[in-house]
Design a protein around this motif. Structure first.
Motif, PDB file in Angstrom:
ATOM      1  N   ALA A  15     -24.119   1.832 -29.738  1.00 46.95           N
ATOM      2  CA  ALA A  15     -24.346   1.661 -28.305  1.00 46.95           C
ATOM      3  C   ALA A  15     -23.645   2.918 -27.484  1.00 46.95           C
ATOM      4  O   ALA A  15     -23.699   2.694 -26.105  1.00 46.95           O
ATOM      5  CB  ALA A  15     -23.287   0.262 -27.656  1.00 46.95           C
ATOM      6  N   SER A  16     -22.866   3.796 -27.907  1.00 47.46           N
ATOM      7  CA  SER A  16     -22.425   4.714 -27.364  1.00 47.46           C
ATOM      8  C   SER A  16     -23.239   5.923 -26.936  1.00 47.46           C
ATOM      9  O   SER A  16     -23.017   6.814 -25.972  1.00 47.46           O
ATOM     10  CB  SER A  16     -21.253   5.523 -28.107  1.00 47.46           C
ATOM     11  N   ARG A  39     -19.066   4.002 -33.266  1.00 46.91           N
ATOM     12  CA  ARG A  39     -17.731   4.506 -33.849  1.00 46.91           C
ATOM     13  C   ARG A  39     -17.069   5.547 -32.690  1.00 46.91           C
ATOM     14  O   ARG A  39     -15.746   5.643 -32.863  1.00 46.91           O
ATOM     15  CB  ARG A  39     -18.321   5.678 -34.934  1.00 46.91           C
ATOM     16  N   THR A  40     -17.821   5.783 -31.718  1.00 45.93           N
ATOM     17  CA  THR A  40     -17.078   6.693 -30.685  1.00 45.93           C
ATOM     18  C   THR A  40     -16.475   6.022 -29.672  1.00 45.93           C
ATOM     19  O   THR A  40     -17.111   5.520 -28.640  1.00 45.93           O
ATOM     20  CB  THR A  40     -18.320   7.866 -30.551  1.00 45.93           C
ATOM     21  N   VAL A  41     -15.135   5.924 -29.686  1.00 46.49           N
ATOM     22  CA  VAL A  41     -14.529   5.341 -28.732  1.00 46.49           C
ATOM     23  C   VAL A  41     -14.542   5.980 -27.451  1.00 46.49           C
ATOM     24  O   VAL A  41     -14.889   5.255 -26.267  1.00 46.49           O
ATOM     25  CB  VAL A  41     -12.963   5.545 -28.937  1.00 46.49           C
ATOM     26  N   GLY A  42     -14.968   7.379 -27.295  1.00 46.55           N
ATOM     27  CA  GLY A  42     -14.891   7.964 -25.904  1.00 46.55           C
ATOM     28  C   GLY A  42     -16.154   7.633 -25.478  1.00 46.55           C
ATOM     29  O   GLY A  42     -16.309   7.164 -23.829  1.00 46.55           O
ATOM     30  N   GLY A  43     -17.468   7.510 -26.081  1.00 48.81           N
ATOM     31  CA  GLY A  43     -18.696   7.150 -25.667  1.00 48.81           C
ATOM     32  C   GLY A  43     -18.856   5.955 -25.248  1.00 48.81           C
ATOM     33  O   GLY A  43     -19.403   5.263 -23.940  1.00 48.81           O
ATOM     34  N   LEU A  44     -17.934   4.801 -25.923  1.00 49.85           N
ATOM     35  CA  LEU A  44     -17.861   3.307 -25.364  1.00 49.85           C
ATOM     36  C   LEU A  44     -17.317   3.331 -24.194  1.00 49.85           C
ATOM     37  O   LEU A  44     -17.462   2.564 -23.469  1.00 49.85           O
ATOM     38  CB  LEU A  44     -17.185   2.621 -26.513  1.00 49.85           C
ATOM     39  N   PRO A  62     -14.987  -0.546 -31.318  1.00 51.01           N
ATOM     40  CA  PRO A  62     -15.206   0.578 -32.069  1.00 51.01           C
ATOM     41  C   PRO A  62     -14.967   0.220 -33.495  1.00 51.01           C
ATOM     42  O   PRO A  62     -14.205  -0.343 -34.112  1.00 51.01           O
ATOM     43  CB  PRO A  62     -13.786   1.349 -31.804  1.00 51.01           C
ATOM     44  N   LEU A  63     -16.129   0.513 -34.247  1.00 53.23           N
ATOM     45  CA  LEU A  63     -16.408  -0.145 -35.587  1.00 53.23           C
ATOM     46  C   LEU A  63     -17.489   0.865 -36.334  1.00 53.23           C
ATOM     47  O   LEU A  63     -18.422   1.150 -35.779  1.00 53.23           O
ATOM     48  CB  LEU A  63     -16.708  -1.509 -35.399  1.00 53.23           C
ATOM     49  N   ASP A  64     -17.073   1.187 -37.441  1.00 51.32           N
ATOM     50  CA  ASP A  64     -18.040   1.858 -38.285  1.00 51.32           C
ATOM     51  C   ASP A  64     -18.768   0.725 -39.104  1.00 51.32           C
ATOM     52  O   ASP A  64     -18.239  -0.359 -40.103  1.00 51.32           O
ATOM     53  CB  ASP A  64     -17.168   2.584 -39.421  1.00 51.32           C
ATOM     54  N   ASN A  73     -15.490  -9.623 -39.616  1.00 54.73           N
ATOM     55  CA  ASN A  73     -14.293 -10.438 -38.759  1.00 54.73           C
ATOM     56  C   ASN A  73     -14.930 -10.367 -37.449  1.00 54.73           C
ATOM     57  O   ASN A  73     -14.397 -11.128 -36.313  1.00 54.73           O
ATOM     58  CB  ASN A  73     -13.345  -9.108 -38.719  1.00 54.73           C
ATOM     59  N   LEU A  74     -15.871  -9.400 -36.904  1.00 53.73           N
ATOM     60  CA  LEU A  74     -16.537  -9.381 -35.499  1.00 53.73           C
ATOM     61  C   LEU A  74     -17.130 -10.901 -35.161  1.00 53.73           C
ATOM     62  O   LEU A  74     -16.905 -11.456 -34.314  1.00 53.73           O
ATOM     63  CB  LEU A  74     -17.259  -8.190 -35.367  1.00 53.73           C
ATOM     64  N   GLY A  75     -17.849 -11.257 -36.362  1.00 53.57           N
ATOM     65  CA  GLY A  75     -18.605 -12.419 -35.951  1.00 53.57           C
ATOM     66  C   GLY A  75     -17.484 -13.739 -35.741  1.00 53.57           C
ATOM     67  O   GLY A  75     -17.842 -14.540 -35.075  1.00 53.57           O
TER      68      GLY A  75
END
Length: 246
Positions: A15-16, A39-44, A62-64, A73-75
């Motif tokens: 989504a970034s 994966r990219t925190v800045g983009g998020l 932020p997740l690979d 865990n997200l689920g």
């Protein structure tokens, strides 16, 4: 902000930037709460700023996607917070090596399969129970014409997308008697970073921007879209029952 998707929870991977970012913005603008994964925190964070500026809401993850335990865990977290998932957009993918099959390093092959195919299976595995709890669960995955063209030197990417097609169509058959609908979107050439890496001599200004994909994303993830197990070819502007020959 419209209310077309008001109250719906939408998870978007990759989504970034690119198509994933455009899809996340469009879903948020239509009223959905977007769970943005990249994966990219800045983009998020930039995405979140734009969503909020337009009156929408998002949760940043932020997740690979190769972290299968992280997806599980997200689920669990989504279940705890919302009790369901209404929309899943599996967009994240990588190009990998554009090279003869015999020249590809095993680690490069494995990495493409891990991101483009296995991660999407883990995503389905983690999110399926949540999609089934929605009144109209919609799963949409971004595929490519490379999946059936079998062009020279595109082996890892093409094979991974062909596998993704079969994975999603299998899931569609498994859920056809439920409220879940699972489909694929083949956007064609779009002005993205991946396209630039694949076609370095191409003028990006000749290609449509990622935002050109969003009307199809909204249509295919809408609660009124009832078809399942199909490939929507954006260039042709139609839903295909299955892929034919090149």
């Amino acid at each position: 902000m419209s209310e077309l998707f008001k109250g719906r929870v939408a998870l978007v991977t990759g989504a970034s930037r690119g198509i994933g970012r455009a899809a996340a913005l469009a879903l948020a603008a239509a009223g959905a709460h977007v769970v943005a994964v990249a994966r990219t925190v800045g983009g998020l964070e930039e995405l979140d700023d734009e969503i909020q500026a337009k009156g929408g809401t998002a949760s940043l993850v932020p997740l690979d996607l190769k972290d299968g335990d992280g997806l599980d865990n997200l689920g669990f977290q989504l279940f705890e917070r919302y009790g369901r998932l209404d929309i899943l957009v599996g967009n994240a993918g990588i190009l990998g090596s554009v090279s003869p099959l015999g020249h590809i390093e095993p680690r490069d092959w494995d990495n493409v399969m891990a991101v483009n195919l296995t991660a999407n299976w883990r995503l389905i595995r983690a999110m399926d129970p949540l999609l089934r709890r929605s009144e109209a669960g919609r799963a949409l995955f971004v595929t490519s014409g490379a999946a059936w063209k079998a062009a020279a030197y595109w082996g890892p990417y093409a094979v991974s997308k062909a596998g993704l097609d079969t994975l999603v169509r299998t899931y569609a058959h498994e859920t056809e008697n439920t409220a879940v609908r699972a489909n694929l979107l083949s956007p064609g050439p779009i002005r993205t970073r991946m396209r630039a890496a694949a076609m370095p001599g191409e003028d990006p200004e000749t290609l449509p921007p990622p935002e050109a994909v969003t009307p199809a994303v909204l249509r295919l993830t809408g609660p009124d879209f009832g078809e399942t197990g199909k490939v929507f070819d954006l260039r042709e502007g139609r839903v295909l029952a299955f892929r034919g020959p090149a």
